[in-house]
Design a protein around this motif. Structure first.
Motif, PDB file in Angstrom:
ATOM      1  N   ALA A   1      35.499 -23.045 -10.944  1.00 40.96           N
ATOM      2  CA  ALA A   1      35.072 -21.932 -10.094  1.00 40.96           C
ATOM      3  C   ALA A   1      36.290 -21.145  -9.625  1.00 40.96           C
ATOM      4  O   ALA A   1      37.333 -21.713  -9.326  1.00 40.96           O
ATOM      5  CB  ALA A   1      34.291 -22.459  -8.899  1.00 40.96           C
ATOM      6  N   ARG A   2      36.156 -19.802  -9.562  1.00 40.80           N
ATOM      7  CA  ARG A   2      37.305 -18.976  -9.164  1.00 40.80           C
ATOM      8  C   ARG A   2      37.004 -18.016  -8.022  1.00 40.80           C
ATOM      9  O   ARG A   2      37.901 -17.442  -7.458  1.00 40.80           O
ATOM     10  CB  ARG A   2      37.861 -18.217 -10.356  1.00 40.80           C
ATOM     11  N   PHE A   3      35.766 -17.763  -7.670  1.00 42.49           N
ATOM     12  CA  PHE A   3      35.375 -16.977  -6.505  1.00 42.49           C
ATOM     13  C   PHE A   3      36.020 -15.589  -6.431  1.00 42.49           C
ATOM     14  O   PHE A   3      36.788 -15.297  -5.520  1.00 42.49           O
ATOM     15  CB  PHE A   3      35.697 -17.744  -5.217  1.00 42.49           C
ATOM     16  N   PRO A   4      35.702 -14.696  -7.368  1.00 42.47           N
ATOM     17  CA  PRO A   4      36.265 -13.337  -7.310  1.00 42.47           C
ATOM     18  C   PRO A   4      35.787 -12.589  -6.056  1.00 42.47           C
ATOM     19  O   PRO A   4      34.683 -12.813  -5.571  1.00 42.47           O
ATOM     20  CB  PRO A   4      35.734 -12.660  -8.562  1.00 42.47           C
ATOM     21  N   ASP A   5      36.644 -11.712  -5.552  1.00 45.86           N
ATOM     22  CA  ASP A   5      36.358 -10.983  -4.310  1.00 45.86           C
ATOM     23  C   ASP A   5      35.011 -10.262  -4.340  1.00 45.86           C
ATOM     24  O   ASP A   5      34.258 -10.296  -3.358  1.00 45.86           O
ATOM     25  CB  ASP A   5      37.470  -9.967  -4.020  1.00 45.86           C
ATOM     26  N   GLU A   6      34.704  -9.578  -5.448  1.00 45.52           N
ATOM     27  CA  GLU A   6      33.449  -8.815  -5.503  1.00 45.52           C
ATOM     28  C   GLU A   6      32.220  -9.728  -5.459  1.00 45.52           C
ATOM     29  O   GLU A   6      31.203  -9.377  -4.870  1.00 45.52           O
ATOM     30  CB  GLU A   6      33.405  -7.902  -6.741  1.00 45.52           C
ATOM     31  N   GLU A   7      32.331 -10.918  -6.033  1.00 43.02           N
ATOM     32  CA  GLU A   7      31.211 -11.864  -5.988  1.00 43.02           C
ATOM     33  C   GLU A   7      31.089 -12.498  -4.607  1.00 43.02           C
ATOM     34  O   GLU A   7      29.986 -12.770  -4.139  1.00 43.02           O
ATOM     35  CB  GLU A   7      31.369 -12.940  -7.063  1.00 43.02           C
ATOM     36  N   VAL A   8      32.203 -12.744  -3.948  1.00 43.07           N
ATOM     37  CA  VAL A   8      32.176 -13.275  -2.588  1.00 43.07           C
ATOM     38  C   VAL A   8      31.512 -12.266  -1.656  1.00 43.07           C
ATOM     39  O   VAL A   8      30.675 -12.627  -0.826  1.00 43.07           O
ATOM     40  CB  VAL A   8      33.597 -13.636  -2.097  1.00 43.07           C
ATOM     41  N   ALA A   9      31.850 -10.993  -1.802  1.00 42.92           N
ATOM     42  CA  ALA A   9      31.232  -9.942  -0.979  1.00 42.92           C
ATOM     43  C   ALA A   9      29.723  -9.895  -1.206  1.00 42.92           C
ATOM     44  O   ALA A   9      28.948  -9.771  -0.243  1.00 42.92           O
ATOM     45  CB  ALA A   9      31.864  -8.592  -1.287  1.00 42.92           C
ATOM     46  N   LEU A  10      29.310 -10.002  -2.455  1.00 43.04           N
ATOM     47  CA  LEU A  10      27.880 -10.006  -2.771  1.00 43.04           C
ATOM     48  C   LEU A  10      27.192 -11.233  -2.185  1.00 43.04           C
ATOM     49  O   LEU A  10      26.100 -11.143  -1.626  1.00 43.04           O
ATOM     50  CB  LEU A  10      27.693  -9.949  -4.288  1.00 43.04           C
ATOM     51  N   TYR A  11      27.827 -12.389  -2.286  1.00 40.61           N
ATOM     52  CA  TYR A  11      27.302 -13.627  -1.717  1.00 40.61           C
ATOM     53  C   TYR A  11      27.101 -13.489  -0.207  1.00 40.61           C
ATOM     54  O   TYR A  11      26.061 -13.852   0.336  1.00 40.61           O
ATOM     55  CB  TYR A  11      28.269 -14.774  -2.027  1.00 40.61           C
ATOM     56  N   LYS A  12      28.120 -12.955   0.473  1.00 34.30           N
ATOM     57  CA  LYS A  12      28.045 -12.785   1.916  1.00 34.30           C
ATOM     58  C   LYS A  12      26.909 -11.839   2.299  1.00 34.30           C
ATOM     59  O   LYS A  12      26.146 -12.111   3.231  1.00 34.30           O
ATOM     60  CB  LYS A  12      29.382 -12.269   2.445  1.00 34.30           C
ATOM     61  N   LYS A  13      26.772 -10.748   1.574  1.00 29.93           N
ATOM     62  CA  LYS A  13      25.725  -9.767   1.866  1.00 29.93           C
ATOM     63  C   LYS A  13      24.335 -10.372   1.666  1.00 29.93           C
ATOM     64  O   LYS A  13      23.461 -10.237   2.526  1.00 29.93           O
ATOM     65  CB  LYS A  13      25.898  -8.539   0.968  1.00 29.93           C
ATOM     66  N   ARG A  14      24.134 -11.043   0.545  1.00 28.27           N
ATOM     67  CA  ARG A  14      22.823 -11.644   0.256  1.00 28.27           C
ATOM     68  C   ARG A  14      22.452 -12.702   1.278  1.00 28.27           C
ATOM     69  O   ARG A  14      21.311 -12.768   1.734  1.00 28.27           O
ATOM     70  CB  ARG A  14      22.814 -12.259  -1.143  1.00 28.27           C
ATOM     71  N   ASN A  15      23.410 -13.558   1.619  1.00 30.39           N
ATOM     72  CA  ASN A  15      23.112 -14.619   2.570  1.00 30.39           C
ATOM     73  C   ASN A  15      22.873 -14.080   3.966  1.00 30.39           C
ATOM     74  O   ASN A  15      22.027 -14.594   4.703  1.00 30.39           O
ATOM     75  CB  ASN A  15      24.210 -15.678   2.552  1.00 30.39           C
ATOM     76  N   SER A  16      23.597 -13.045   4.344  1.00 23.07           N
ATOM     77  CA  SER A  16      23.371 -12.415   5.642  1.00 23.07           C
ATOM     78  C   SER A  16      21.970 -11.801   5.690  1.00 23.07           C
ATOM     79  O   SER A  16      21.247 -11.947   6.684  1.00 23.07           O
ATOM     80  CB  SER A  16      24.441 -11.357   5.895  1.00 23.07           C
ATOM     81  N   GLU A  17      21.570 -11.141   4.615  1.00 23.10           N
ATOM     82  CA  GLU A  17      20.222 -10.556   4.553  1.00 23.10           C
ATOM     83  C   GLU A  17      19.144 -11.631   4.558  1.00 23.10           C
ATOM     84  O   GLU A  17      18.112 -11.491   5.227  1.00 23.10           O
ATOM     85  CB  GLU A  17      20.095  -9.669   3.315  1.00 23.10           C
ATOM     86  N   ASN A  18      19.374 -12.727   3.823  1.00 23.18           N
ATOM     87  CA  ASN A  18      18.408 -13.837   3.829  1.00 23.18           C
ATOM     88  C   ASN A  18      18.276 -14.439   5.216  1.00 23.18           C
ATOM     89  O   ASN A  18      17.174 -14.809   5.637  1.00 23.18           O
ATOM     90  CB  ASN A  18      18.822 -14.921   2.825  1.00 23.18           C
ATOM     91  N   LEU A  19      19.391 -14.548   5.925  1.00 26.76           N
ATOM     92  CA  LEU A  19      19.356 -15.086   7.280  1.00 26.76           C
ATOM     93  C   LEU A  19      18.548 -14.177   8.201  1.00 26.76           C
ATOM     94  O   LEU A  19      17.758 -14.657   9.015  1.00 26.76           O
ATOM     95  CB  LEU A  19      20.778 -15.269   7.808  1.00 26.76           C
TER      96      LEU A  19
END
Length: 140
Positions: free
Chosen positions: A61-79
Motif C-alpha cells: 500500500a502507498r496511499f497517494p495524496d489524491e486517494e487519501v483526500a477522496l477517502y477522507k471526503k467519502r468517510n466524512s460524508e458517510n459519517l
C-alpha cells in the motif's frame, strides 16, 4: 475484484487498474476498537489471482495524496449520513455514556477527525497495525 478504497493501491498498481480487474471476487472489511477483519470471497478459478491482489493491497500500500483526500471526503460524508440514523445515534450515545468519551468503545467520530487526518498518520497506522500486528490469515 472491486477494491474501491484507497488501501487497495499498491506500489505497482493504481486504483483504476484494480477496478478494471474482473475476477468475480469481492471483499468485506470491518473494524472496531479491538479488532479488524478483511474477508475476501473468490471463485476457485480466480483464487491465486485474488490472493496476489490481496498481497499487493496489504503489503505494498502507498496511499497517494489524491486517494487519501477522496477517502477522507467519502468517510466524512458517510459519517454525516450515519449521524442522521436513529440506530447510529442510539449506539454511539449509549456507548459514550457507558464507557466515557475517552475510552475506545465510547469514542465518537466527528467530521473534523477526517479533515485532520494526514497521509503520514495513515501510513504509520498501516505499518503499526496491519503489517506488524501479528494478524492471522486463513485461506480456505
Amino acid at each position: 475484484m472491486s477494491f474501491y478504497r484507497f488501501r487497495s493501491l499498491s506500489r505497482t498498481r493504481t486504483s483504476s487498474s484494480f477496478c478494471s480487474i474482473s475476477l468475480g471476487s469481492f471483499y468485506q472489511s470491518e473494524a472496531g476498537p479491538d479488532f479488524r477483519s478483511f474477508t475476501v470471497y473468490a471463485l476457485k478459478s480466480a483464487f491465486a489471482q485474488t490472493v496476489e491482489l490481496l498481497r499487493l493491497v496489504l503489503f505494498e500500500a502507498r496511499f497517494p495524496d489524491e486517494e487519501v483526500a477522496l477517502y477522507k471526503k467519502r468517510n466524512s460524508e458517510n459519517l454525516k449520513v450515519n449521524k442522521e440514523k436513529v440506530s447510529w445515534m442510539a449506539r454511539t450515545n449509549f456507548n459514550s455514556a457507558l464507557f466515557g468519551k475517552n475510552y475506545p468503545y465510547g469514542f465518537v467520530q466527528d467530521e473534523a477527525d477526517f479533515d485532520n487526518l494526514s497521509r503520514e498518520e495513515l501510513i504509520s497506522y498501516h505499518q503499526k497495525n496491519t503489517l506488524s500486528s501479528g494478524g492471522l490469515m486463513i485461506l480456505a
